[in-house]
Design a protein around this motif. Sequence first.
Motif, PDB file in Angstrom:
ATOM      1  N   THR A 155      24.230  46.608  35.912  1.00 50.34           N
ATOM      2  CA  THR A 155      23.303  45.592  36.432  1.00 50.34           C
ATOM      3  C   THR A 155      23.999  44.593  37.351  1.00 50.34           C
ATOM      4  N   HIS A 156      25.226  44.209  36.995  1.00 47.45           N
ATOM      5  CA  HIS A 156      25.973  43.225  37.765  1.00 47.45           C
ATOM      6  C   HIS A 156      27.394  43.709  38.033  1.00 47.45           C
ATOM      7  N   ILE A 157      28.020  43.088  39.020  1.00 45.37           N
ATOM      8  CA  ILE A 157      29.455  43.248  39.261  1.00 45.37           C
ATOM      9  C   ILE A 157      30.077  41.863  39.178  1.00 45.37           C
ATOM     10  N   ILE A 158      31.154  41.754  38.408  1.00 47.61           N
ATOM     11  CA  ILE A 158      31.906  40.505  38.351  1.00 47.61           C
ATOM     12  C   ILE A 158      33.225  40.738  39.073  1.00 47.61           C
ATOM     13  N   HIS A 159      33.463  39.957  40.120  1.00 43.06           N
ATOM     14  CA  HIS A 159      34.628  40.130  40.979  1.00 43.06           C
ATOM     15  C   HIS A 159      35.674  39.076  40.618  1.00 43.06           C
ATOM     16  N   THR A 160      36.886  39.503  40.377  1.00 41.61           N
ATOM     17  CA  THR A 160      37.955  38.558  40.051  1.00 41.61           C
ATOM     18  C   THR A 160      39.222  38.914  40.804  1.00 41.61           C
ATOM     19  N   VAL A 161      40.027  37.907  41.112  1.00 48.86           N
ATOM     20  CA  VAL A 161      41.274  38.103  41.848  1.00 48.86           C
ATOM     21  C   VAL A 161      42.438  37.969  40.881  1.00 48.86           C
ATOM     22  N   GLY A 162      43.125  39.069  40.642  1.00 48.47           N
ATOM     23  CA  GLY A 162      44.262  39.058  39.744  1.00 48.47           C
ATOM     24  C   GLY A 162      45.548  38.660  40.448  1.00 48.47           C
ATOM     25  N   PRO A 163      46.581  38.349  39.677  1.00 47.12           N
ATOM     26  CA  PRO A 163      47.873  37.974  40.259  1.00 47.12           C
ATOM     27  C   PRO A 163      48.560  39.177  40.901  1.00 47.12           C
TER      28      PRO A 163
END
Length: 257
Positions: free
Chosen positions: A160-168
């Motif tokens: 249903t959704h995409i959660i976008h995160t920026v890793g180190p």
Amino acid sequence: MTQYERRQFLIAALRAESPYADAVVPSDDEDAQKQLLRALMNVRPPAPLDDTVRRVQDAYLIEAIRERGVTDAASLVPVRGDLYVWRGDITTLQCGAIVNAANSGMTGCYIPGHRCIDNAIHTYAGMQLRLHCAQLMQVQGHAEETGRAKITPAYNLPCTHIIHTVGPIVSGAVTQHDRDMLAQCYRSCCALADEHAVGSIAFCCISTGEFHFPPQAAAEIAVATVERYKRQTGSLLKVIFNVFQESDERIYRNIFR
């Protein structure tokens, strides 16, 4: 339209608007045609889609995902409580939200056919996703900080959704700051999932690919952070640790022994 007809239509439409208008279209190689279409989608800048192109693209991607096989998260067996380990293609998982390991630009991978998860998610979600992300970033006015997260619709994906995160990004030995930032990614994603009541979230192996975080250390941080978050908040979020390689599956399953 058949999948072949949709693919030919989309290739022609994207060639007409791109600097790759002279790209040779393989006449009888289905895999090569698929690779060309993916490449044209990957390099397309964020921009609105013609309604007809959008409809054909959506039908093409939905069928392409169906052909590859969709896995319902409800069919998975937990390894501990409401925590799960699943090896498979995250773009075929039906759940509340999947996590994308994004870069700080947050508009996807522009390298044609690149094998990163960011490229795969943007490819199969459809070209609307890049425009949606670009609009979010325009409002924000600056690059996404490491450890933060944003949520978008999943468009053509079965989730249903995409959660976008920026890793180190790890250069050399892993520092405590790297560890803290990776843990922050998992906390930010869980909090955003709970805020939007998505019910279930599937994490890819954040930062372990192109960003060079050692897989064993990353998995230990992932599990410990999620378990701590759930204890502290009382969250009922179903959490799936998605892996693509057998070696990563072994790491996670050993942690849960």
